[in-house]
Design an enzyme around this catalytic site. Structure first.
Site, PDB file in Angstrom:
ATOM      1  N   CYS A  35      36.496  39.713  45.417  1.00 39.19           N
ATOM      2  CA  CYS A  35      36.071  41.020  45.929  1.00 39.19           C
ATOM      3  C   CYS A  35      34.681  40.955  46.571  1.00 39.19           C
ATOM      4  CB  CYS A  35      36.145  42.069  44.827  1.00 39.19           C
ATOM      5  SG  CYS A  35      36.246  43.764  45.466  1.00 39.19           S
ATOM      6  N   HIS A  90      41.726  41.440  41.403  1.00 41.78           N
ATOM      7  CA  HIS A  90      41.084  41.522  40.093  1.00 41.78           C
ATOM      8  C   HIS A  90      42.165  41.427  39.024  1.00 41.78           C
ATOM      9  CE1 HIS A  90      37.205  42.759  41.709  1.00 41.78           C
ATOM     10  NE2 HIS A  90      37.812  43.631  42.469  1.00 41.78           N
TER      11      HIS A  90
END
Length: 245
Positions: free
Chosen positions: A97, A193
């Site tokens: 990310c 994630h």
């Protein structure tokens, strides 16, 4: 224990750990230890930002807010040349990310342009809405599908780089190209994630193998583990979101 030893450098876990990315570190460490391979984790924090890349076998950078991401980038820019040399000599780097966005030329937020580390020819621009939800990929690297959770406003363009995988459910890099993540040499960037590795043992082992092959020319491969629980978790997500009720 074998004679092998892997050092994992976790960059700024005190700033970049929004979505349980620390779990990826523990997963890598355990999957090495279960095979009798010593695993040393070095935490580089905002309070003590010194780290030695000459000993690093795997570098991990997690996700964080735009503010924390900018703080980290300013610190890492001081190490840009060392990081570039590490990458070009096949050093293993995993970025999730916010960490993924830092690998490129820049990240344009709604209010500022954050200079990236220029390690890859990619860039990110903020979108009007966030891309959120479970995501599933097909990857050219292994048979097992990659599952995770994405939550990002950034729209990342990877240019001519190879993606980590093709999106079969979810949004991916920008919600338009149908691809997610990036792979360059032994660099793996992704928006996934979860944490990512516990549900994707083949991906985790691939990354560990890249590090072991780079460090030990005699490395023949990882011993198999009983991944029945990990595979069940992966398959549950895949079936839930790709097969009709």
């Amino acid at each position: 224990m074998s004679d092998y030893k892997i050092q994992i450098v976790h960059l700024y876990p005190d700033l970049l750990n929004l979505y349980g990315d620390k779990g990826n570190i523990e997963c890598m460490r355990k999957r090495l230890l279960w095979r009798g391979i010593d695993a040393e984790v070095i935490r580089c924090t905002n309070q003590d930002s010194s780290f030695d890349l000459t000993r690093a076998d795997i570098i991990f950078v997690g996700g964080g807010s735009d503010r924390d991401q900018e703080i980290v980038c300013h610190k890492l820019l001081e190490k840009k040349d060392e990081l570039k040399n590490y990458v070009e000599t096949d050093g293993v780097l995993v970025a999730v990310c916010g960490g993924y966005q830092l690998l490129g030329e820049y990240y344009q937020t709604p209010t500022a342009k954050i200079e990236g580390l220029h390690l890859l020819d990619i860039h990110t621009d903020a979108g009007e809405n966030r891309l959120i939800g479970n995501i599933i990929l097909e990857s050219a690297f292994f048979e097992q599908k990659i599952t995770g959770f994405e939550n990002h406003a950034g729209r990342t363009s990877i240019g001519n780089h190879q993606p980590l995988g093709k999106v079969i459910f979810g949004h991916g890099n920008n919600g338009e190209t149908g691809y997610e993540g990036v792979v360059y040499k032994n660099v793996f960037g992704t928006y996934l994630h979860g944490p990512l590795f516990p549900k994707n043992p083949q991906l985790c082992d691939h990354i560990l193998s890249c590090a072991l092959k780079r460090k030990y020319p005699d490395f023949k491969g990882l011993a198999p583990l009983d991944d029945s629980l990990e595979n069940q978790a992966n398959e549950y997500i895949v079936k839930r979101f790709t097969q009709p009720n």
